[in-house]
Design a protein around this motif. Structure first.
Motif, mmCIF file in Angstrom:
data_model
loop_
_atom_site.group_PDB
_atom_site.id
_atom_site.type_symbol
_atom_site.label_atom_id
_atom_site.label_comp_id
_atom_site.label_asym_id
_atom_site.label_seq_id
_atom_site.Cartn_x
_atom_site.Cartn_y
_atom_site.Cartn_z
ATOM 1 N N GLY A 106 -0.756 -1.030 -11.961
ATOM 2 C CA GLY A 106 -0.660 0.152 -12.813
ATOM 3 C C GLY A 106 -1.964 0.470 -13.528
ATOM 4 O O GLY A 106 -2.185 1.596 -13.956
ATOM 5 N N ASP A 132 4.166 4.203 -4.947
ATOM 6 C CA ASP A 132 4.735 4.885 -6.102
ATOM 7 C C ASP A 132 4.563 3.967 -7.305
ATOM 8 O O ASP A 132 4.259 2.783 -7.152
ATOM 9 N N LYS A 133 4.729 4.558 -8.500
ATOM 10 C CA LYS A 133 4.570 3.748 -9.704
ATOM 11 C C LYS A 133 5.907 3.597 -10.414
ATOM 12 O O LYS A 133 6.678 4.563 -10.491
ATOM 13 N N THR A 178 6.001 -3.712 -14.336
ATOM 14 C CA THR A 178 4.715 -3.806 -13.648
ATOM 15 C C THR A 178 4.881 -4.351 -12.234
ATOM 16 O O THR A 178 5.809 -5.095 -11.941
ATOM 17 N N LEU A 181 2.885 -0.104 -3.407
ATOM 18 C CA LEU A 181 1.988 0.715 -4.233
ATOM 19 C C LEU A 181 1.942 2.173 -3.782
ATOM 20 O O LEU A 181 0.941 2.860 -3.940
ATOM 21 N N LEU A 217 7.582 0.795 -4.225
ATOM 22 C CA LEU A 217 6.882 0.343 -5.429
ATOM 23 C C LEU A 217 6.021 -0.879 -5.130
ATOM 24 O O LEU A 217 4.879 -0.968 -5.574
#
Lengths: 237, 428
Positions: free
Chosen positions: A76, A61-62, A67, A59, A56
């Motif tokens: 995001g 994966d979201k 946030t 970056l 995460l």
């Protein structure tokens, strides 16, 4: 030296996989700030969510909610193309598995990020050899990647992570596949980059010794940061 | 990633699994090889037919017959009408004959420039320098026809000299040293009249005609010679029979558009005549050939479609094998679109190499086959190129194969583009 504003900050990150009965929550509300130039170890047992957290922050994966911000910008809200460019320019990756293309030369493997960035051939070669020099693998530039030893492979991987002059290097179990002597060599290499070039280091590991060499340790347990881990040395909170 | 890097990377990736790639290329090769050969055959045969149509006569000639007569008529058997005259044709069937009054009627149609009778002439023999008599048939020459010549010139219908072209196999038989020795010499033709009496007619030889599909046997005779033979064979026949023609040749403007030609045909139809151009007559034949070639081409395309599944299979395996690599490239910031392009390029490259080798080998095989065929069992058809490979159709075939490959690559490329970097990196 750590700067004032964080390069990466996570706020209330929750990450769930799957739906319905099969739903699995890997992270249950994690917040953290990573300052420029510091080295952080994310430690935890297998399945604790430490790799998910790294993905995460990198970056890849979201988060389901919460946030992740890069230089104060909410990732995001950035389009996919911008995220790709961000990863390409600012991040370097070192994985436990080397992910080298065995049939291609060491140099070819190392310059892959520059190829993706669209850098021209001669420039790629120059920077590739420079990166290999930093990991003392210059003489192996033309060898096929599959002919390297484990330590040499991981050095090639570090050269690949270095080549785009990243701000942050993400390392997922960088010494996991290496014997202790070679592992120590790779560790030194990474911490040298951190100290000399000010590259922020985010290392995911279950190796306590490696974690202790970092400026800061984040213990992940059952998807949350464990605030009361057992005593450790050299901690700066 | 820049396009040149995509191209070189795809090219390099292609040969990472050499055997698999080679087998896929072989499959594409078979398809494009077959397609090149069949389409080459189609081009070769139809261009030969076109040449032969040129042999048959000017493009400004309509063959006019009473409606319901002649080859290709579609009205079925005609009821016998005792009021109508009949004449024997070269084909041995009975047809309603045309007379001089028909010539006048056809001439009155606007757009028709001239009308000539299509004489059916019968010769008994031909005799040359060595005095040996051989059977021969005569073909009245139609102005504007380009008979394929071994040597000499076409005959002319505008001169009073009686001229003829000698078929090439009569050259040694009649005692001429070679083709060149024929030009300017003369031969004697034997013609039997209505009373059974034989006459001799001398004809000047203007050239030597090649064999072909449409002028296989008969010697071409110019109008002066044709009329002389016709006059001779009609001697002693009742007047009612002599001026009967099986067909009339009506000339029109050589620059007439297809629409104008159709209009002319309609006008003639109103007056009770069926008119066909020479192309119309050969059209059926061409349609059959085109049909056969189309079927052969279809088989080749089926082979290509089978090969395209080979491409899909190969690339799916590549995507599977390179899952981690795709994940890594995505982690390093390569967009899905570029990944898609990378695998599509690889597919197109497979198509490119397969089709290049296919058309290359087909062309070599075609040339060898042409040589063998035209020097052995088809050597009597000079000018025949059984397999013809115009660059435009070669390019079209390569384009088609690469297009099919591109389509085949879509599925694997989409799969690669959609992979999430994390799943790919975790993939064991």
């Amino acid at each position: 030296m750590p700067a004032e504003s964080p390069v990466i900050s996570g706020r209330d990150i929750i990450k769930t996989y799957g739906k319905g009965d099969g739903q699995f929550t890997a992270l249950r509300g994690v917040s953290l700030d990573v300052k420029a130039g510091e080295s952080i170890a994310i430690i935890g047992k297998s399945g604790s969510g430490k790799s998910t957290l790294m993905h995460l922050l990198a970056l890849l994966d979201k988060p389901s909610t919460g946030t992740v911000s890069i230089d104060g910008q909410d990732a995001g809200r950035l389009p996919g193309r911008t995220l790709n460019t961000l990863r390409n320019k600012k991040f370097g990756f070192v994985f436990q598995q080397f992910f080298l293309n065995g049939g291609a030369s060491v140099l070819e493997n190392v310059i892959l990020p520059l190829k993706i960035a669209g850098v021209h051939g001669r420039e790629r070669r120059r920077r590739g050899l420079e990166a290999l020099r930093q990991v003392e693998l210059e003489d192996k530039a033309k060898n096929k990647a599959k002919d390297l030893s484990g330590g040499q492979k991981q050095r090639a991987v570090i050269a690949r992570a270095l080549i785009n002059e990243p701000q942050i290097i993400f390392a997922d179990e960088p010494t996991g596949n290496l014997d202790s002597a070679t592992g120590a060599h790779i560790e030194n290499l990474l911490f040298n980059l951190n100290k000399r070039h000010g590259i922020t280091l985010i290392i995911v590991t279950h190796d306590e010794d490696l974690a202790r060499r970092c400026d800061r340790q984040l213990h992940i347990k059952d998807g949350v940061i464990d605030v009361a881990p057992r005593p450790r040395r050299g901690v700066r909170l | 990633m820049r396009l040149i890097d995509i191209f070189t990377t795809a090219s390099g990736n292609m040969f990472r699994s050499k055997l698999r790639t080679t087998l896929t290329i072989v499959a594409i090769f078979i398809g494009s090889f077959t397609l090149t050969l069949t389409s080459g055959l189609g081009t070769g045969i139809s261009s030969y037919i076109d040449k032969q149509v040129g042999n048959l006569g000017g493009k400004d000639v309509l063959i006019v017959q009473p409606i319901g007569q002649g080859p290709g008529s579609d009205s079925g058997p005609k009821a016998y009408d005792p009021a109508k005259k009949t004449s024997a044709t070269a084909f041995g069937t009975t047809t309603t004959a045309l007379t001089d009054s028909d010539i006048t009627k056809i001439k009155s149609v606007s757009g028709i420039r001239s009308v000539e009778p299509n004489f059916v002439v019968v010769t008994d023999y031909i005799v040359g320098p060595n005095g040996k008599k051989y059977q021969v048939s005569a073909n009245p020459y139609v102005s504007g026809t380009k008979v394929e010549l071994a040597t000499g010139d076409q005959v002319s219908n505008d001169v009073s000299e009686r001229q003829a072209l000698l078929p090439v196999d009569y050259v040694p038989a009649l005692g001429f040293a070679n083709n060149e020795a024929v030009v300017g010499k003369s031969v004697t033709l034997g013609v039997t009249d209505g009373n059974g009496k034989q006459h001799q007619i001398t004809a000047a030889l203007k050239g030597v005609q090649q064999k072909g599909l449409t002028n296989s046997g008969g010697m071409n005779t110019n109008e002066a010679l044709t009329q002389e033979i016709y006059r001779t064979q009609s001697l002693g026949l009742p007047k009612a029979v002599t001026n009967n023609y099986q067909a009339l040749l009506a000339k029109f403007d050589a620059n007439a558009s297809p629409g104008q030609i159709t209009h002319l045909k309609d006008e003639l139809k109103k007056k009770g005549y069926a008119a066909k151009t020479i192309e119309d007559q050969i059209g059926t034949f061409k349609a059959v050939i085109s049909g056969i070639i189309a079927v052969l081409n279809a088989f080749a395309v089926i082979a290509l479609l089978a090969a395209s599944f080979g491409i899909i299979n190969t690339l799916l395996m590549s995507v599977q094998e390179r899952t981690k690599e795709i994940g890594l490239m995505k982690a390093m910031g390569m967009g899905g679109g570029r990944i898609f392009l990378l695998f599509s390029t690889e597919a197109v490259l497979l198509g490119f190499w397969g089709s290049l080798i296919g058309v290359g080998v087909a062309e070599v095989v075609g040339r060898v086959a042409n040589h063998i065929v035209t020097t052995t069992f088809l050597k009597d058809l000079p000018g025949l190129q059984l397999l013809t490979f115009p660059p435009i159709s070669i390019l079209a075939i390569m384009g088609l194969v690469m297009g099919i490959a591109l389509l085949a690559g879509t599925l694997p490329a989409t799969r690669a583009a959609r992979q999430s970097p994390i799943d790919s990196l975790r993939y064991e």
